[in-house]
Design a protein around this motif. Structure first.
Motif, PDB file in Angstrom:
ATOM      1  N   MET A   1      -3.605  -2.455  -8.608  1.00 43.44           N
ATOM      2  CA  MET A   1      -3.666  -3.135  -7.314  1.00 43.44           C
ATOM      3  C   MET A   1      -4.874  -4.059  -7.242  1.00 43.44           C
TER       4      MET A   1
ATOM      5  N   ASN B   1     -12.930  -5.859  -3.327  1.00 47.38           N
ATOM      6  CA  ASN B   1     -13.339  -4.460  -3.384  1.00 47.38           C
ATOM      7  C   ASN B   1     -13.892  -4.045  -4.744  1.00 47.38           C
ATOM      8  N   LEU B   2     -14.672  -4.925  -5.360  1.00 49.15           N
ATOM      9  CA  LEU B   2     -15.354  -4.520  -6.591  1.00 49.15           C
ATOM     10  C   LEU B   2     -16.395  -3.462  -6.245  1.00 49.15           C
ATOM     11  N   PHE B   3     -16.634  -2.528  -7.181  1.00 44.26           N
ATOM     12  CA  PHE B   3     -17.651  -1.503  -6.939  1.00 44.26           C
ATOM     13  C   PHE B   3     -19.014  -2.185  -6.987  1.00 44.26           C
ATOM     14  N   ARG B   4     -19.717  -2.136  -5.859  1.00 51.16           N
ATOM     15  CA  ARG B   4     -20.911  -2.951  -5.709  1.00 51.16           C
ATOM     16  C   ARG B   4     -22.083  -2.472  -6.559  1.00 51.16           C
TER      17      ARG B   4
ATOM     18  N   ARG C   1     -10.095  -5.634 -13.816  1.00 54.57           N
ATOM     19  CA  ARG C   1     -10.277  -4.198 -13.598  1.00 54.57           C
ATOM     20  C   ARG C   1      -8.921  -3.492 -13.469  1.00 54.57           C
ATOM     21  N   ALA C   2      -7.986  -4.138 -12.736  1.00 56.23           N
ATOM     22  CA  ALA C   2      -6.662  -3.535 -12.577  1.00 56.23           C
ATOM     23  C   ALA C   2      -5.917  -3.541 -13.910  1.00 56.23           C
TER      24      ALA C   2
ATOM     25  N   ARG D   1       0.818  -1.220   0.000  1.00 53.75           N
ATOM     26  CA  ARG D   1       0.000   0.000   0.000  1.00 53.75           C
ATOM     27  C   ARG D   1       0.847   1.263   0.000  1.00 53.75           C
TER      28      ARG D   1
ATOM     29  N   PHE E   1      -6.966  -6.518  -4.351  1.00 54.25           N
ATOM     30  CA  PHE E   1      -7.102  -6.541  -2.899  1.00 54.25           C
ATOM     31  C   PHE E   1      -7.557  -7.907  -2.389  1.00 54.25           C
TER      32      PHE E   1
ATOM     33  N   ARG F   1      -0.500   6.883  -9.903  1.00 50.98           N
ATOM     34  CA  ARG F   1      -1.119   5.595  -9.579  1.00 50.98           C
ATOM     35  C   ARG F   1      -1.627   4.863 -10.815  1.00 50.98           C
ATOM     36  N   ARG F   2      -1.832   5.592 -11.912  1.00 53.84           N
ATOM     37  CA  ARG F   2      -2.372   4.951 -13.117  1.00 53.84           C
ATOM     38  C   ARG F   2      -1.504   3.801 -13.594  1.00 53.84           C
TER      39      ARG F   2
ATOM     40  N   MET G   1      -6.226  -0.748 -16.818  1.00 58.66           N
ATOM     41  CA  MET G   1      -5.422   0.483 -16.816  1.00 58.66           C
ATOM     42  C   MET G   1      -4.050   0.247 -17.455  1.00 58.66           C
TER      43      MET G   1
ATOM     44  N   LEU H   1      -1.262   4.449  -1.238  1.00 58.69           N
ATOM     45  CA  LEU H   1      -2.519   4.411  -0.488  1.00 58.69           C
ATOM     46  C   LEU H   1      -2.211   4.744   0.956  1.00 58.69           C
TER      47      LEU H   1
ATOM     48  N   GLY I   1     -12.019   2.137 -14.800  1.00 59.46           N
ATOM     49  CA  GLY I   1     -10.739   2.837 -14.894  1.00 59.46           C
ATOM     50  C   GLY I   1     -10.586   3.577 -16.214  1.00 59.46           C
TER      51      GLY I   1
ATOM     52  N   ASN J   1       1.945   2.278  -3.954  1.00 62.53           N
ATOM     53  CA  ASN J   1       1.085   3.166  -4.756  1.00 62.53           C
ATOM     54  C   ASN J   1       0.505   4.303  -3.915  1.00 62.53           C
TER      55      ASN J   1
END
Lengths: 286, 274
Positions: B97, B103-106, B165-166, B51, B99, B92-93, B169, B56, B117, B54
């Motif tokens: 990352m 942590n998918l967008f619900r 998803r990662a 973390r 997890f 960060r692009r 990008m 965080l 992204g 990048n």
């Protein structure tokens, strides 16, 4: 484990009908309650506490319909304004900046901690007393650009709108803060790690999910606001309660006219409920 | 020119919250194309280290570079100046990352998650982002589930969407924070296979993990951390056959004991079921 239970009775049981459990006690209590309510209603009709023809006569009386419409306009505008105030206040509270956060906390404390009725009367009566004239002037200009007595600007409508919006904004602030805080940090981490700016994290990830969470609470507040418009009767705004009071003080049909007002408030509440349910269905499952 | 620079370079990096130290004085380079497994007991600082790469998490000491670019600061002759949010998000692009808890967008479908992204951060047109996302979902074997919401997917499927998803990008480094730790045992394999495929494509990765299959078979290098320090840094074969430090030996002995307890049970369980 494979030798558990003989096979034959299992097959026979599958062919038999299933009888649901009978809840006799529940039916008996239900019957008693229905009989009790019927007795009260019948008693009311026999003693003529309420004349249905009068209700029918006044239900769509132009002044009362206008009053209901005024209540709807006032309540809806107040909901919109208080949502904006609430969002700003919630973001200030969560900003981590001690000055903004403190200001927001004081606002919520003051406006949630005093009765709405006092706030309405304050805006209508106390503000014009404290500031008799409103003057707008620009620097380097000789005279004032605009000058008028405060009582001309602060109409009953504006005073009611300001009072309801500011009081409700304090509640909205807490509702929105709760919604924003309910989104777990994993969602923010994931969005941040993708390269979103903090603004993008809020608008694309936090706000849509928080919105789904706060819809039921906002529906509650909308219903409360629609009913709270009746407080504006005290400062002379012609909303429903004011109109109804004016009518029954001349014809003395207090019960019927208050019933008419109640019916209209129920209709407004039904409208708010329909909007809330529609919004809840529009959001995807979580 | 950036091709010769290490993908990630840590120079004396430390992280502490007041008196609580996560790790101290960590220095190593990760060359482009390498797959590094970060091993170590819970609380060794593996996740926090990822973390910090990048940003965080901010760091307390040292410097983090990605392809020669100092992460999180602008260096002048006299000081390190913290970068503003907009500038750090640009950095960060290129660092992806994944997890532990996906942590998918619900509120988004699998496809929308993978498109998020390129759409939101890169501002690609919708059609273009969609083509890219569909290709990545095909790569992780989830084309059929593209319109499902995260709540409708299994843990393994969610993690594969999160990897897609990662990747959307096109990150030059991918950080994976215990990618299989939250999965049911029978779902671990599909995620390990996805990570292995990425390694074969030459994706640079740093993987904090407790999964020995990833460390032994996928990684090119094992970095063993304990108590906030790098204890051992070696090739996987060397690490698993002849660990140099006592701590690594104890760690492996514990793992081996747990691992050997499992296999003899499975034939008996199969008998019981049939």
């Amino acid at each position: 484990m494979s030798v558990a239970g003989p096979a034959a009775p299992v097959l026979a049981a599958a062919a038999l009908p299933i009888v649901a459990q009978r809840r006799w006690g529940g039916w008996v209590v239900g019957g008693i309650v229905v009989a009790f309510v019927a007795a009260i209603v019948w008693g009311g009709i026999r003693s003529r506490i309420l004349d249905l023809t009068i209700i029918g006569e006044y239900l769509f009386h132009p002044a009362i319909v206008a009053g209901a419409l005024n209540a709807l306009i006032l309540g809806t505008l107040a909901l919109g304004i208080s949502s904006v105030i609430g969002l700003i206040s919630a973001l200030m509270r969560l900003s981590g900046n001690p000055i903004l956060s403190g200001l927001s906390a004081v606002y919520v404390y003051l406006f949630r901690g005093t009765p709405m009725l006092i706030q309405l009367v304050f805006w209508f009566n106390a503000v014009p007393t404290m500031f008799p004239t409103i003057t707008i002037s620009l620097p380097f200009l000789p005279g004032p650009l605009f000058e008028t007595p405060t009582t001309v600007v602060v109409t009953p409508f504006l005073a009611a709108l300001a009072g309801l919006s500011l009081a409700e904004g304090a509640y909205m602030s807490e509702i929105m803060r709760a919604g924003i805080m309910a989104i777990d940090n994993g969602q923010r981490s994931a969005a941040t790690a993708l390269g979103m700016t903090q603004r993008q994290v809020f608008t694309h990830v936090v706000a849509p999910q928080a919105g789904r969470i706060i819809v039921p609470a906002c529906g509650n507040q909308y219903i409360m606001l629609l009913k709270s418009t009746s407080l504006a009767s005290t400062i002379g705004y012609p909303e429903m309660l004011r109109v109804v009071t004016d009518i029954y003080s001349s014809n003395f049909r207090v019960v019927e006219l208050l019933t008419v007002a109640a019916i209209w408030y129920l209709a407004l509440t039904a409208l708010a409920t329909v909007i809330q349910t529609g919004l809840e269905k529009r959001f995807p499952p979580r | 020119m950036t091709d010769n620079l290490p993908a990630v370079s840590l120079h004396g990096v430390g992280k502490s919250w007041g008196p609580v130290v996560a790790f101290e004085n960590v220095s190593f380079d990760v060359p482009r194309g390498q797959v590094v497994a970060l091993l170590g007991p819970s609380g060794a600082g593996k996740s926090t280290l990822l973390r910090c790469i990048n940003r965080l998490e901010g760091i307390s000491a040292g410097r983090v570079y990605a392809y020669g670019e100092l992460i999180g600061y602008r260096e002048t002759e006299t000081a390190l100046h913290e970068l503003a949010d907009a500038q750090v998000s640009l950095q960060r692009r290129q660092i992806g990352m994944v997890f532990q808890h996906f942590n998918l967008f619900r509120h988004m479908t699998a496809l929308e998650n993978v498109m998020s992204g390129p759409r939101i951060v890169l501002g690609l047109p919708k059609a273009e982002a969609r083509i890219r996302a569909e290709a990545l979902l095909a790569k992780v074997g989830l084309t059929a589930r593209k319109d499902a919401y995260p709540a409708q997917l299994s843990g393994g499927q969610q993690q594969r969407v999160a990897i897609a998803r990662a990747l959307a990008m096109e990150p030059r480094v991918l950080l994976l924070d215990e990618p299989t730790s939250a999965l049911d045992p029978e779902l671990v394999q599909e995620v390990v296979a996805t990570i292995r495929a990425l390694a074969e494509d030459g994706q640079t990765m740093m993987i904090a993990t407790h999964d020995m299959a990833i460390a032994r078979d996928v990684a090119d290098r094992v970095i063993f951390m304990e108590g906030g320090a790098v204890v051992e840094d070696s090739a996987p074969a060397a690490f698993f056959t002849s660990p140099r430090s006592d701590r690594a030996r104890q760690f492996l002995a514990r793992l081996l004991k747990d691992g050997q307890a499992a296999p003899p049970q499975s034939p008996a369980q199969q008998d019981a079921r049939s």
